[in-house]
Write a protein that holds these residues in place. Structure first.
Motif, PDB file in Angstrom:
ATOM      1  N   ASP A 100       0.777  -1.147  -0.068  1.00  0.00           N
ATOM      2  CA  ASP A 100       0.035  -0.120   0.083  1.00  0.00           C
ATOM      3  C   ASP A 100       0.871   1.205   0.004  1.00  0.00           C
ATOM      4  OD1 ASP A 100      -2.405  -1.801   2.345  1.00  0.00           O
ATOM      5  OD2 ASP A 100      -2.461  -1.386   0.156  1.00  0.00           O
ATOM      6  N   THR A 101       2.035   1.079   0.059  1.00  0.00           N
ATOM      7  CA  THR A 101       3.099   2.292   0.124  1.00  0.00           C
ATOM      8  C   THR A 101       3.076   2.893  -1.194  1.00  0.00           C
ATOM      9  OG1 THR A 101       4.567   1.322   1.641  1.00  0.00           O
ATOM     10  CG2 THR A 101       5.500   2.946   0.320  1.00  0.00           C
ATOM     11  N   ALA A 102       2.726   4.182  -1.230  1.00  0.00           N
ATOM     12  CA  ALA A 102       2.592   5.059  -2.320  1.00  0.00           C
ATOM     13  C   ALA A 102       2.136   6.602  -2.123  1.00  0.00           C
ATOM     14  CB  ALA A 102       1.343   4.625  -3.261  1.00  0.00           C
ATOM     15  N   VAL A 103       2.212   7.500  -2.945  1.00  0.00           N
ATOM     16  CA  VAL A 103       1.742   8.682  -2.664  1.00  0.00           C
ATOM     17  C   VAL A 103       0.241   8.804  -2.996  1.00  0.00           C
ATOM     18  CG1 VAL A 103       1.727  11.206  -3.298  1.00  0.00           C
ATOM     19  CG2 VAL A 103       3.798   9.737  -3.195  1.00  0.00           C
ATOM     20  N   TYR A 104      -0.351   9.037  -2.238  1.00  0.00           N
ATOM     21  CA  TYR A 104      -1.707   8.952  -2.356  1.00  0.00           C
ATOM     22  C   TYR A 104      -2.336  10.488  -2.545  1.00  0.00           C
ATOM     23  CZ  TYR A 104      -2.391   4.590  -0.377  1.00  0.00           C
ATOM     24  OH  TYR A 104      -2.323   3.188  -0.241  1.00  0.00           O
ATOM     25  N   TYR A 105      -3.286  10.464  -3.487  1.00  0.00           N
ATOM     26  CA  TYR A 105      -3.794  11.683  -4.152  1.00  0.00           C
ATOM     27  C   TYR A 105      -5.470  11.794  -4.160  1.00  0.00           C
ATOM     28  CZ  TYR A 105       0.563  12.131  -6.628  1.00  0.00           C
ATOM     29  OH  TYR A 105       1.973  12.438  -6.712  1.00  0.00           O
ATOM     30  N   CYS A 106      -5.887  12.931  -3.757  1.00  0.00           N
ATOM     31  CA  CYS A 106      -7.453  13.154  -3.669  1.00  0.00           C
ATOM     32  C   CYS A 106      -7.900  14.092  -4.950  1.00  0.00           C
ATOM     33  CB  CYS A 106      -7.619  13.972  -2.556  1.00  0.00           C
ATOM     34  SG  CYS A 106      -9.337  14.881  -2.510  1.00  0.00           S
ATOM     35  N   LYS A 107      -8.843  13.441  -5.542  1.00  0.00           N
ATOM     36  CA  LYS A 107      -9.338  13.946  -6.489  1.00  0.00           C
ATOM     37  C   LYS A 107     -10.860  14.492  -6.395  1.00  0.00           C
ATOM     38  CE  LYS A 107     -11.076  11.994 -10.658  1.00  0.00           C
ATOM     39  NZ  LYS A 107     -11.041  11.364 -12.053  1.00  0.00           N
ATOM     40  N   ILE A 108     -11.246  15.676  -6.902  1.00  0.00           N
ATOM     41  CA  ILE A 108     -12.842  16.188  -6.891  1.00  0.00           C
ATOM     42  C   ILE A 108     -12.934  16.541  -8.538  1.00  0.00           C
ATOM     43  CG2 ILE A 108     -14.031  18.097  -6.142  1.00  0.00           C
ATOM     44  CD1 ILE A 108     -12.208  18.250  -3.761  1.00  0.00           C
ATOM     45  N   TYR A 109     -14.310  15.794  -8.634  1.00  0.00           N
ATOM     46  CA  TYR A 109     -14.773  15.955  -9.916  1.00  0.00           C
ATOM     47  C   TYR A 109     -16.155  16.810  -9.718  1.00  0.00           C
ATOM     48  CZ  TYR A 109     -17.310  14.979 -14.292  1.00  0.00           C
ATOM     49  OH  TYR A 109     -18.094  15.060 -15.133  1.00  0.00           O
ATOM     50  N   THR A 129      -0.136  12.765  -0.620  1.00  0.00           N
ATOM     51  CA  THR A 129       0.452  12.723   0.583  1.00  0.00           C
ATOM     52  C   THR A 129       1.167  11.375   0.883  1.00  0.00           C
ATOM     53  OG1 THR A 129      -0.029  12.685   3.073  1.00  0.00           O
ATOM     54  CG2 THR A 129      -1.858  11.832   1.571  1.00  0.00           C
ATOM     55  N   GLN A 130       2.321  11.175   1.274  1.00  0.00           N
ATOM     56  CA  GLN A 130       2.920  10.015   1.332  1.00  0.00           C
ATOM     57  C   GLN A 130       2.433   9.007   2.293  1.00  0.00           C
ATOM     58  OE1 GLN A 130       5.583   9.006  -0.486  1.00  0.00           O
ATOM     59  NE2 GLN A 130       5.387   6.922   0.398  1.00  0.00           N
ATOM     60  N   VAL A 131       2.327   7.960   1.995  1.00  0.00           N
ATOM     61  CA  VAL A 131       1.991   6.593   3.078  1.00  0.00           C
ATOM     62  C   VAL A 131       2.767   5.647   2.987  1.00  0.00           C
ATOM     63  CG1 VAL A 131       0.147   4.695   3.489  1.00  0.00           C
ATOM     64  CG2 VAL A 131      -0.658   7.203   3.018  1.00  0.00           C
ATOM     65  N   THR A 132       3.569   5.293   3.886  1.00  0.00           N
ATOM     66  CA  THR A 132       4.717   4.147   3.896  1.00  0.00           C
ATOM     67  C   THR A 132       4.378   3.249   5.138  1.00  0.00           C
ATOM     68  OG1 THR A 132       6.337   5.863   3.211  1.00  0.00           O
ATOM     69  CG2 THR A 132       7.152   3.792   4.055  1.00  0.00           C
ATOM     70  N   VAL A 133       4.361   2.045   4.297  1.00  0.00           N
ATOM     71  CA  VAL A 133       4.060   0.783   5.284  1.00  0.00           C
ATOM     72  C   VAL A 133       5.271   0.029   5.384  1.00  0.00           C
ATOM     73  CG1 VAL A 133       2.425  -1.221   5.976  1.00  0.00           C
ATOM     74  CG2 VAL A 133       1.567   0.862   4.630  1.00  0.00           C
TER      75      VAL A 133
END
Length: 119
Positions: free
Chosen positions: A89-98, A113-117
């Motif tokens: 699940d480690t990744a940069v997580y991006y929010c998107k608004i449509y 936002t970075q998530v590191t597991v």
């Protein structure tokens, strides 16, 4: 123009939990759909979960049963509760608004936002 503020990333051990938040503001139109995407190093950006204004949700198979997407009552903030985190699940997580209204439509992305597991 929609402004997006993301928060909640960080470092967590495998099996742990994190909660991401994404607040959108500045639009004269309501948000039709909000969602989370992620991009691991060397990979393409992929969908994690989305939620429509009506509350309909879509999840990637890899996170079903572990992640939960939700919004606040004003439908301007979206959350991603992540339980049972795995190193993959480690990744940069991006929010998107449509946003869509009559002939106008656009999508807006957060800064990530970075998530590191870790094991």
């Amino acid at each position: 123009q929609v402004q997006i503020v993301e928060s909640g990333g960080g470092l967590v051990q495998a099996g742990g939990s994190l909660r991401l938040s994404c607040a959108g503001s500045g639009s004269i139109f309501t948000f039709n759909e909000m969602g989370w995407y992620r991009q691991a190093l060397g990979n393409e950006r992929e969908l994690v979960a989305t939620i429509t204004r009506a509350g309909n949700t879509v999840y990637a198979d890899s996170v079903k049963g572990r992640f939960t997407i939700s919004t606040n009552n004003a439908k301007d903030t979206v959350y991603l509760q992540m339980n049972g985190l795995k190193p993959e699940d480690t990744a940069v997580y991006y929010c998107k608004i449509y946003v869509r209204f009559l002939a106008y439509e656009n999508e807006y992305w957060g800064q990530g936002t970075q998530v590191t597991v870790s094991w």
